[in-house]
Design a protein around this motif. Structure first.
Motif, PDB file in Angstrom:
ATOM      1  N   LEU A 244     -22.309 -81.953  17.795  1.00 26.59           N
ATOM      2  CA  LEU A 244     -22.180 -81.724  16.404  1.00 26.59           C
ATOM      3  C   LEU A 244     -23.490 -81.951  15.704  1.00 26.59           C
ATOM      4  O   LEU A 244     -23.806 -81.244  14.795  1.00 26.59           O
ATOM      5  N   SER A 245     -24.226 -82.981  16.266  1.00 29.85           N
ATOM      6  CA  SER A 245     -25.510 -83.526  15.758  1.00 29.85           C
ATOM      7  C   SER A 245     -26.027 -84.097  16.890  1.00 29.85           C
ATOM      8  O   SER A 245     -25.445 -84.289  17.887  1.00 29.85           O
ATOM      9  N   ASN A 246     -27.213 -84.841  16.557  1.00 26.65           N
ATOM     10  CA  ASN A 246     -28.188 -85.501  17.607  1.00 26.65           C
ATOM     11  C   ASN A 246     -27.357 -86.683  17.972  1.00 26.65           C
ATOM     12  O   ASN A 246     -27.463 -87.103  19.289  1.00 26.65           O
ATOM     13  N   ASN A 247     -26.401 -87.124  17.048  1.00 21.17           N
ATOM     14  CA  ASN A 247     -25.678 -88.463  17.401  1.00 21.17           C
ATOM     15  C   ASN A 247     -24.318 -88.307  17.419  1.00 21.17           C
ATOM     16  O   ASN A 247     -23.747 -89.262  17.165  1.00 21.17           O
ATOM     17  N   CYS A 248     -23.741 -87.009  17.688  1.00 22.77           N
ATOM     18  CA  CYS A 248     -22.285 -87.002  17.351  1.00 22.77           C
ATOM     19  C   CYS A 248     -21.871 -86.026  18.300  1.00 22.77           C
ATOM     20  O   CYS A 248     -22.565 -84.722  18.653  1.00 22.77           O
ATOM     21  N   SER A 249     -20.919 -86.261  19.370  1.00 26.03           N
ATOM     22  CA  SER A 249     -20.406 -85.250  20.159  1.00 26.03           C
ATOM     23  C   SER A 249     -18.916 -85.412  20.426  1.00 26.03           C
ATOM     24  O   SER A 249     -18.162 -86.650  20.145  1.00 26.03           O
ATOM     25  N   ILE A 250     -18.128 -84.373  20.858  1.00 28.98           N
ATOM     26  CA  ILE A 250     -16.884 -84.455  21.034  1.00 28.98           C
ATOM     27  C   ILE A 250     -16.421 -83.911  22.441  1.00 28.98           C
ATOM     28  O   ILE A 250     -16.942 -82.769  22.870  1.00 28.98           O
ATOM     29  N   THR A 251     -15.732 -84.443  23.261  1.00 27.04           N
ATOM     30  CA  THR A 251     -15.522 -83.937  24.530  1.00 27.04           C
ATOM     31  C   THR A 251     -14.086 -84.045  24.816  1.00 27.04           C
ATOM     32  O   THR A 251     -13.202 -84.975  24.621  1.00 27.04           O
ATOM     33  N   SER A 252     -13.455 -82.838  25.010  1.00 30.03           N
ATOM     34  CA  SER A 252     -12.071 -82.468  25.289  1.00 30.03           C
ATOM     35  C   SER A 252     -11.760 -82.146  26.831  1.00 30.03           C
ATOM     36  O   SER A 252     -12.621 -81.551  27.423  1.00 30.03           O
ATOM     37  N   THR A 253     -10.888 -82.902  27.544  1.00 30.86           N
ATOM     38  CA  THR A 253     -10.534 -82.659  28.961  1.00 30.86           C
ATOM     39  C   THR A 253      -9.108 -82.320  29.234  1.00 30.86           C
ATOM     40  O   THR A 253      -8.332 -82.378  28.512  1.00 30.86           O
ATOM     41  N   LEU A 254      -9.104 -81.562  30.420  1.00 29.96           N
ATOM     42  CA  LEU A 254      -7.776 -81.291  31.045  1.00 29.96           C
ATOM     43  C   LEU A 254      -7.876 -81.615  32.393  1.00 29.96           C
ATOM     44  O   LEU A 254      -8.678 -81.176  33.031  1.00 29.96           O
ATOM     45  N   ALA A 255      -6.864 -82.240  32.871  1.00 27.32           N
ATOM     46  CA  ALA A 255      -6.581 -82.910  34.417  1.00 27.32           C
ATOM     47  C   ALA A 255      -5.131 -82.341  34.818  1.00 27.32           C
ATOM     48  O   ALA A 255      -4.046 -82.620  34.244  1.00 27.32           O
ATOM     49  N   THR A 256      -5.246 -81.345  35.832  1.00 28.16           N
ATOM     50  CA  THR A 256      -4.132 -80.933  36.309  1.00 28.16           C
ATOM     51  C   THR A 256      -3.957 -80.827  37.791  1.00 28.16           C
ATOM     52  O   THR A 256      -4.904 -81.295  38.483  1.00 28.16           O
ATOM     53  N   SER A 257      -3.126 -80.105  38.395  1.00 24.79           N
ATOM     54  CA  SER A 257      -2.923 -79.970  39.841  1.00 24.79           C
ATOM     55  C   SER A 257      -2.416 -78.244  40.168  1.00 24.79           C
ATOM     56  O   SER A 257      -1.690 -78.020  39.488  1.00 24.79           O
ATOM     57  N   SER A 258      -3.190 -77.905  41.165  1.00 21.82           N
ATOM     58  CA  SER A 258      -2.780 -76.686  41.659  1.00 21.82           C
ATOM     59  C   SER A 258      -1.353 -76.511  42.010  1.00 21.82           C
ATOM     60  O   SER A 258      -0.594 -75.356  42.200  1.00 21.82           O
ATOM     61  N   LYS A 259      -0.814 -77.681  42.624  1.00 22.06           N
ATOM     62  CA  LYS A 259       0.552 -77.827  42.873  1.00 22.06           C
ATOM     63  C   LYS A 259       1.710 -77.837  41.903  1.00 22.06           C
ATOM     64  O   LYS A 259       2.667 -77.671  42.249  1.00 22.06           O
ATOM     65  N   ASN A 260       1.255 -78.248  40.841  1.00 25.52           N
ATOM     66  CA  ASN A 260       2.093 -78.473  39.659  1.00 25.52           C
ATOM     67  C   ASN A 260       1.276 -78.201  38.198  1.00 25.52           C
ATOM     68  O   ASN A 260       1.060 -79.398  37.733  1.00 25.52           O
ATOM     69  N   PHE A 261       0.923 -77.352  37.945  1.00 23.82           N
ATOM     70  CA  PHE A 261       0.277 -77.075  36.544  1.00 23.82           C
ATOM     71  C   PHE A 261       1.107 -77.646  35.247  1.00 23.82           C
ATOM     72  O   PHE A 261       0.404 -77.798  34.476  1.00 23.82           O
ATOM     73  N   GLY A 262       2.309 -77.796  35.305  1.00 22.97           N
ATOM     74  CA  GLY A 262       3.068 -78.447  34.289  1.00 22.97           C
ATOM     75  C   GLY A 262       2.775 -79.953  34.287  1.00 22.97           C
ATOM     76  O   GLY A 262       3.135 -80.591  32.960  1.00 22.97           O
ATOM     77  N   ASP A 263       2.303 -80.460  35.036  1.00 28.22           N
ATOM     78  CA  ASP A 263       1.793 -81.883  35.125  1.00 28.22           C
ATOM     79  C   ASP A 263       0.384 -82.186  34.823  1.00 28.22           C
ATOM     80  O   ASP A 263      -0.472 -81.687  35.601  1.00 28.22           O
ATOM     81  N   TYR A 264       0.198 -82.466  33.674  1.00 23.31           N
ATOM     82  CA  TYR A 264      -1.253 -82.345  33.062  1.00 23.31           C
ATOM     83  C   TYR A 264      -1.477 -83.339  32.099  1.00 23.31           C
ATOM     84  O   TYR A 264      -0.477 -84.105  31.574  1.00 23.31           O
TER      85      TYR A 264
END
Length: 273
Positions: A244-264
Motif C-alpha cells: 500500500l506504501s513503502n512501509n505498509c503491505s498486506i499478504t493474503s494466503t490460502l492453503a489447501t489440498s488437491s485431495k480435499n479442497f474443502g479443507d483449507y
C-alpha cells in the motif's frame, strides 16, 4: 561482497518457495521511539483469541547493537545482541531467552568465504560450525553439528554446492544432509523481471522416498505480487501480497489440498512501518 552463510546458499529458491505463505492472522506494527530505539508490536489472532508480543532494537555507533529484546504473550523474554568492528571481518552475536537458551555465535566473512561458529553457552550441550566459499558463479560448503556430553558425537553433517548463472538467470543447487541420508536438488529461474520459477526435489535413498515442490511468483504491477506452489503430496498454497506504501503491505494466503479442497486455511498478515 561476502558470500552468504551456508544455511542461505539456496536463498534464491528457498525464499521463493517459503516466504509469504503463513496461514495465520497477524498484524505487525513498527515504529520509532526516542534515542534511536525501534519498536515492533505483533498481534496474532488464533482460536478466537488475541495474543501478542513486543520487541525493541537499538544500535550504537560503536558497533554494538541490541537486535531484539522481546517479551511474548507468556511474559517470556528473549534477547539477541551483536558486536561488529571489534575484530576485522568478524561479527559476534548472542541469542538467548529465559528458558535456558543461550547461544554465542562468531561469523567471519571476506570476499571468498563466510564461516559461522555457534556454541551453546547455557548448557554446553554442543556446537555448530558451517562454511560457504565462492569462486565465480560456483559455491560450496559444509556444516557440522557436534553434541557434547560424556562423549562427543556428530549429530549432523551437511554439504552443499550451487551454480548461479547471472546471464541466463538460472540457479541450481544440491544439498546432502542428515549424514548423507537426504538429497535435495533446487532449481530457480527468473523467466523475466515479473516472473520467477523454482523447484525442490528431495530423495531419501534408505526408503527410496521421493518428493517435489514446485512454485512461482508473478509481479502483476510494482505493488502486487502473486505466488503459488504445489507439492507431490497434493498440498496447494497461494498468496497475494499488496504493497500500500513503502512501509505498509498486506499478504493474503490460502492453503489447501488437491485431495480435499474443502479443507483449507486462510491467512492474513499485515505489516505497517
Amino acid at each position: 561482497m561476502a558470500p552468504p552463510q551456508f544455511k542461505d546458499f539456496d536463498k534464491t529458491v528457498s525464499e521463493l518457495l517459503g516466504d509469504d505463505y503463513d496461514s495465520k492472522c497477524s498484524l505487525k506494527v513498527k515504529s520509532k521511539a526516542p534515542h534511536g530505539v525501534g519498536l515492533t508490536i505483533t498481534t496474532d489472532y488464533a482460536n478466537s483469541a488475541l495474543s501478542g508480543k513486543v520487541a525493541a532494537k537499538w544500535a550504537h555507533e560503536s558497533g554494538f547493537a541490541i537486535d531484539k529484546l522481546e517479551v511474548n504473550k507468556n511474559a517470556g523474554v528473549a534477547i539477541e545482541t551483536s558486536l561488529k568492528g571489534a575484530v576485522p571481518h568478524m561479527k559476534f552475536e548472542f541469542k538467548g531467552n529465559d528458558s535456558n537458551k543461550g547461544d554465542l555465535l562468531a561469523t567471519y566473512s571476506n570476499d571468498i568465504a563466510t564461516v559461522v561458529g555457534q556454541l551453546d553457552v547455557a548448557e554446553f550441550s554442543g556446537f555448530n560450525v558451517s562454511a560457504l566459499a565462492t569462486t565465480g558463479s560456483f559455491a560450496g560448503g559444509a556444516a557440522v553439528a557436534v553434541s557434547l556430553g560424556d562423549s562427543a558425537d556428530v549429530k549432523k553433517f551437511d554439504v552443499a554446492t550451487s551454480y548461479n548463472c547471472d546471464d541466463c538467470k538460472v540457479f541450481t543447487g544440491l544439498k546432502i544432509s542428515d549424514k548423507f541420508a537426504n538429497y535435495t536438488a533446487s532449481l530457480g529461474y527468473k523467466a523475466c523481471p515479473a516472473v520467477s520459477l523454482g523447484s525442490e526435489l528431495n530423495f531419501k535413498p534408505e526408503s527410496s522416498a521421493f518428493s517435489a515442490l514446485v512454485g512461482g511468483s508473478y509481479k502483476c504491477n510494482p505493488d502486487t505480487q502473486m505466488k503459488a506452489k504445489v507439492s507431490t503430496e497434493g498440498a496447494l498454497n497461494f498468496s497475494v501480497k499488496q504493497s500500500l506504501s513503502n512501509n505498509c503491505s498486506i499478504t493474503s494466503t490460502l492453503a489447501t489440498s488437491s485431495k480435499n479442497f474443502g479443507d483449507y486455511k486462510l491467512g492474513f498478515v499485515g505489516n505497517l512501518g
